[in-house]
Design a protein around this motif. Sequence first.
Motif, PDB file in Angstrom:
ATOM      1  N   GLY A  76       0.766  -1.228   0.000  1.00 45.23           N
ATOM      2  CA  GLY A  76       0.000   0.000   0.000  1.00 45.23           C
ATOM      3  C   GLY A  76       0.798   1.278   0.000  1.00 45.23           C
ATOM      4  N   MET A 100      -2.093  -1.938  -6.406  1.00 49.53           N
ATOM      5  CA  MET A 100      -1.132  -2.196  -5.348  1.00 49.53           C
ATOM      6  C   MET A 100       0.229  -2.637  -5.893  1.00 49.53           C
ATOM      7  SD  MET A 100      -2.358  -1.452  -2.462  1.00 49.53           S
ATOM      8  CE  MET A 100      -3.974  -0.888  -1.947  1.00 49.53           C
ATOM      9  N   PHE A 135      -8.084   0.649  -5.008  1.00 50.01           N
ATOM     10  CA  PHE A 135      -8.077  -0.655  -4.344  1.00 50.01           C
ATOM     11  C   PHE A 135      -9.448  -0.933  -3.745  1.00 50.01           C
ATOM     12  CE2 PHE A 135      -7.490  -3.155  -0.401  1.00 50.01           C
ATOM     13  CZ  PHE A 135      -6.979  -4.318  -0.955  1.00 50.01           C
TER      14      PHE A 135
END
Length: 262
Positions: free
Chosen positions: A10, A149, A176
């Motif tokens: 992340g 990601m 995401f």
Amino acid sequence: MKILMFMLLGVLTQAQPMMKEKPVSKGEVLQFRLAYGWFTIGRGSFKVSDDYVMRDGKKCLKIDVEGKTAGLAGVFSRVDDRWGALIDSDSFLPYYSYRDLSEGDYELEEEVYFDYDSMHIQFEQESANEEQPRPTRYFDIEEEGVFDMMGGLMYARSIDYRKLNKGDTVQLDAFFDKKFYDFKMIYHGIEMIKSKVGEINCHKVVPIMEKNSVFVGRDAVTFWVSADANRLPLKVSANMKFGTAYCELTGYKNVKSGIDFQ
């Protein structure tokens, strides 16, 4: 497990100066340990394809990530998660990504397609725990440069941190799980850390976290990437309500520079 994998993948960046010589190589394999406090709760792997995959006339890298429970954690809830993506080898922008999650009795399959001609994202998700299929959803891409990601991690490794000063802020943009994220990350300079693969000088970055129910404090997460030609993601730590969680590199092979560490 899912939280720790999110920690690792992340740290996403956009519109920052990249190194001319990308640190990521074909066939690269990274191994990770996931821990909570002193206890190992999982193992993960990050694999880059041996050859390029062509998409829209561009050379792309195929990436596959696996995360599984280990130790005592597997006694209480078995996790076998698989993530992956097809990303441009130069810009790291995604063309396709997937998630295949198996966490105890919970199962989820997800596929995401990034279409830069129509500038939209096609999002498909199906859960074995639900009787009715979930409808396909579409999201507009306002401007080209939204990472998934996998591409985000590659981009973060390729930033030319030498052009950043301590205290500089980096913008973080990503898509995401049906959401667009807009984070900020503070660069904290170079720091020597001890890791499973040795004592290594690292670039230290701290994402500013919005108030949430998982992490404690706006600076709860810290990310270290090696300050060498490989820009390896050495470690991620996160202060959580019930302790500190870690994701740390334990082995690698086929990296850009140097010998394998197994």
